[in-house]
Design a protein around this motif. Structure first.
Motif, PDB file in Angstrom:
ATOM      1  N   ALA A 173     -37.724 -28.946  15.201  1.00 45.92           N
ATOM      2  CA  ALA A 173     -38.915 -29.856  16.207  1.00 45.92           C
ATOM      3  C   ALA A 173     -39.650 -29.376  16.701  1.00 45.92           C
ATOM      4  CB  ALA A 173     -37.284 -30.252  17.129  1.00 45.92           C
ATOM      5  N   THR A 174     -40.827 -30.771  16.323  1.00 45.58           N
ATOM      6  CA  THR A 174     -41.762 -29.932  16.678  1.00 45.58           C
ATOM      7  C   THR A 174     -41.856 -30.181  18.512  1.00 45.58           C
ATOM      8  OG1 THR A 174     -42.722 -32.452  17.470  1.00 45.58           O
ATOM      9  CG2 THR A 174     -43.364 -30.309  15.707  1.00 45.58           C
ATOM     10  N   ASP A 197     -50.298 -22.716  17.685  1.00 45.22           N
ATOM     11  CA  ASP A 197     -51.155 -22.379  16.812  1.00 45.22           C
ATOM     12  C   ASP A 197     -50.518 -23.463  15.493  1.00 45.22           C
ATOM     13  OD1 ASP A 197     -51.802 -20.041  17.546  1.00 45.22           O
ATOM     14  OD2 ASP A 197     -50.471 -19.260  16.604  1.00 45.22           O
ATOM     15  N   GLU A 198     -51.635 -23.500  14.629  1.00 45.17           N
ATOM     16  CA  GLU A 198     -50.868 -24.516  13.441  1.00 45.17           C
ATOM     17  C   GLU A 198     -49.292 -24.596  13.273  1.00 45.17           C
ATOM     18  OE1 GLU A 198     -52.585 -26.454  10.818  1.00 45.17           O
ATOM     19  OE2 GLU A 198     -54.266 -27.822  12.213  1.00 45.17           O
ATOM     20  N   GLU A 205     -44.932 -18.100   8.337  1.00 46.91           N
ATOM     21  CA  GLU A 205     -44.198 -17.546   9.016  1.00 46.91           C
ATOM     22  C   GLU A 205     -42.691 -17.543   9.212  1.00 46.91           C
ATOM     23  OE1 GLU A 205     -46.447 -16.628  12.842  1.00 46.91           O
ATOM     24  OE2 GLU A 205     -44.905 -15.098  13.218  1.00 46.91           O
ATOM     25  N   HIS A 206     -41.860 -18.023   9.542  1.00 45.92           N
ATOM     26  CA  HIS A 206     -40.873 -18.060   9.376  1.00 45.92           C
ATOM     27  C   HIS A 206     -39.803 -18.826   7.973  1.00 45.92           C
ATOM     28  CE1 HIS A 206     -40.647 -16.701  12.989  1.00 45.92           C
ATOM     29  NE2 HIS A 206     -41.124 -18.079  13.800  1.00 45.92           N
ATOM     30  N   ARG A 207     -40.741 -19.831   7.525  1.00 47.69           N
ATOM     31  CA  ARG A 207     -39.914 -20.573   5.818  1.00 47.69           C
ATOM     32  C   ARG A 207     -41.462 -20.077   5.147  1.00 47.69           C
ATOM     33  NH1 ARG A 207     -35.217 -22.181   6.936  1.00 47.69           N
ATOM     34  NH2 ARG A 207     -34.528 -22.134   9.230  1.00 47.69           N
ATOM     35  N   PRO A 208     -41.530 -19.028   4.476  1.00 51.56           N
ATOM     36  CA  PRO A 208     -42.091 -18.863   3.464  1.00 51.56           C
ATOM     37  C   PRO A 208     -42.604 -19.747   2.294  1.00 51.56           C
ATOM     38  CG  PRO A 208     -40.663 -16.879   3.287  1.00 51.56           C
ATOM     39  CD  PRO A 208     -41.102 -17.460   4.652  1.00 51.56           C
ATOM     40  N   ASP A 209     -41.040 -20.754   2.380  1.00 53.46           N
ATOM     41  CA  ASP A 209     -40.785 -21.560   1.069  1.00 53.46           C
ATOM     42  C   ASP A 209     -41.046 -23.266   1.622  1.00 53.46           C
ATOM     43  OD1 ASP A 209     -40.021 -19.205  -0.178  1.00 53.46           O
ATOM     44  OD2 ASP A 209     -37.498 -19.289  -0.660  1.00 53.46           O
TER      45      ASP A 209
END
Ligand code: NAP
Length: 313
Positions: A173-174, A197-198, A205-209
């Motif tokens: 969630a944002t 940040d963007e 960063e945490h979910r490269p996929d």
């Protein structure tokens, strides 16, 4: 009766005196006890529906509300004295729920209030609840999926976060820092601060996929194009702000859905059932008297909602 209305498209809403409406055949006159404020209300005042629906001025704002049936026309669906709530659509007749009285018409998504439900809660549920269900269905939110909710802290976002987490999805969630705890209470597994940040960088960063589903309640076209890069092939992007170009997304193997649903009593009944089970929850940010509704509309336009504003006529 007192009501908050506009005199023409784009006019500033003002408290004013207007005649109590008379119920026609099939209609009920409802004494409004609580009205829910939605961004849709001021968007309608700005002309959102002007090409699809006739407007009648003065136009009383507001669609969500709860109250008591005060008088009825022939063959009305509700008896006098019934407590009712729902989404009342009076734009073509200049009627709305920011008023001491409104009309429940046969086409409205209005139901008797379930036993034990408070007027405040009843006024918050209709548009946010029905939108949350419509969007979770359209985006096929289900167990095992990772769902990013953008605009999660507002009126629609909160029930979306709860509903998606109760369906077994992993919800990101944002949230600005003051709302991160609330998002976790509602079931979010993670929060990302859109004031920092963007979003793309924070999530990658945490979910490269990337993620399976994006439910987006705030982005414009350009922001949505950037966020779409976070979706895995075969993913779904659903927007309540009509920010998507589904053809362009299809070329990236993403299903894009601009949310458009019809409020109905059946859909509202589902919302009631989900709320009763704790599968859907909407926080109340403030309760205000009718005369303060214009200021609350200005706050809603400026952004930063932390749940629902409930107006007490
Ligand atoms: N298509 C439909 O059928 C339908 C139905 C219902 C609603 N809608 C639309 O959906 C939108 C959301 O409605 P709502 O009732 O949830 O609005 P709301 O109560 O005003 O909430 C908006 C939330 O978004 C957050 N936000 C603003 N900018 C953000 C950003 N860039 N990234 C992440 N979060 C951001 C705000 O918090 P911060 O300011 O702190 O960031 C606020 O909590 C509105 O435009 C509404 O008109 C469409």
């Amino acid at each position: 009766m007192r009501a908050v209305a506009i005199s023409e498209l784009g006019a500033t809403p003002v408290p004013t005196n207007l005649p109590v409406p008379e119920p026609g055949p099939g209609e009920a006159l409802v004494r409004v006890i609580a009205a829910g404020l939605n961004p849709m209300d001021w968007k309608i005042a700005d002309g959102l529906l002007k090409d699809s629906v006739p407007y009648h001025f003065p136009l009383i704002l507001g669609q969500d509300g709860a109250g008591v049936v005060d008088a009825v026309g022939e063959d009305a669906a509700f008896p006098v004295g019934e407590q009712v709530f729902g989404r009342f659509f009076g734009v073509p007749r200049g009627l709305g729920t920011y008023a001491e009285y409104t009309i429940a018409a046969p086409d409205d998504a209005v139901l008797p209030m379930p036993e034990g439900m408070l007027y405040t809660q009843a006024a918050t549920l209709p548009t946010p609840g029905m939108t949350a269900v419509a969007i979770a269905d359209a985006a096929e939110v289900e167990a095992g999926r990772t769902v990013l909710v953008v605009g999660a802290t507002g009126g629609v976002g909160q029930p979306v976060v709860r509903l998606a987490s109760r369906r077994g999805a992993t919800v990101i969630a944002t949230a600005r820092p003051d709302m991160a705890g609330r998002m976790r209470e509602l079931g979010a597994a993670e929060t990302v601060d859109h004031g920092e940040d963007e979003l793309n960088d924070q999530i990658r960063e945490h979910r490269p996929d990337g993620v399976d589903v994006i439910i987006d309640l705030v982005s414009d076209r350009a922001a949505a194009e950037r966020l779409a890069a976070l979706l895995r092939p075969g993913g779904v992007y659903a927007s309540t702000t009509w920010a998507l170009n589904p053809d362009a997304l299809e070329a990236q193997d993403i299903r894009g859905v601009n949310i458009d649903y019809t409020p109905t009593p059946d859909l509202l009944r589902r919302v009631v059932e989900l709320a009763a089970e704790g599968d859907l929850e909407i926080g109340v940010e403030e309760e205000i008297p009718l005369e303060e509704a214009p200021a609350a509309i200005a706050r809603s336009r400026a952004g930063g909602a932390r749940g629902k504003t409930v107006i007490r006529p």
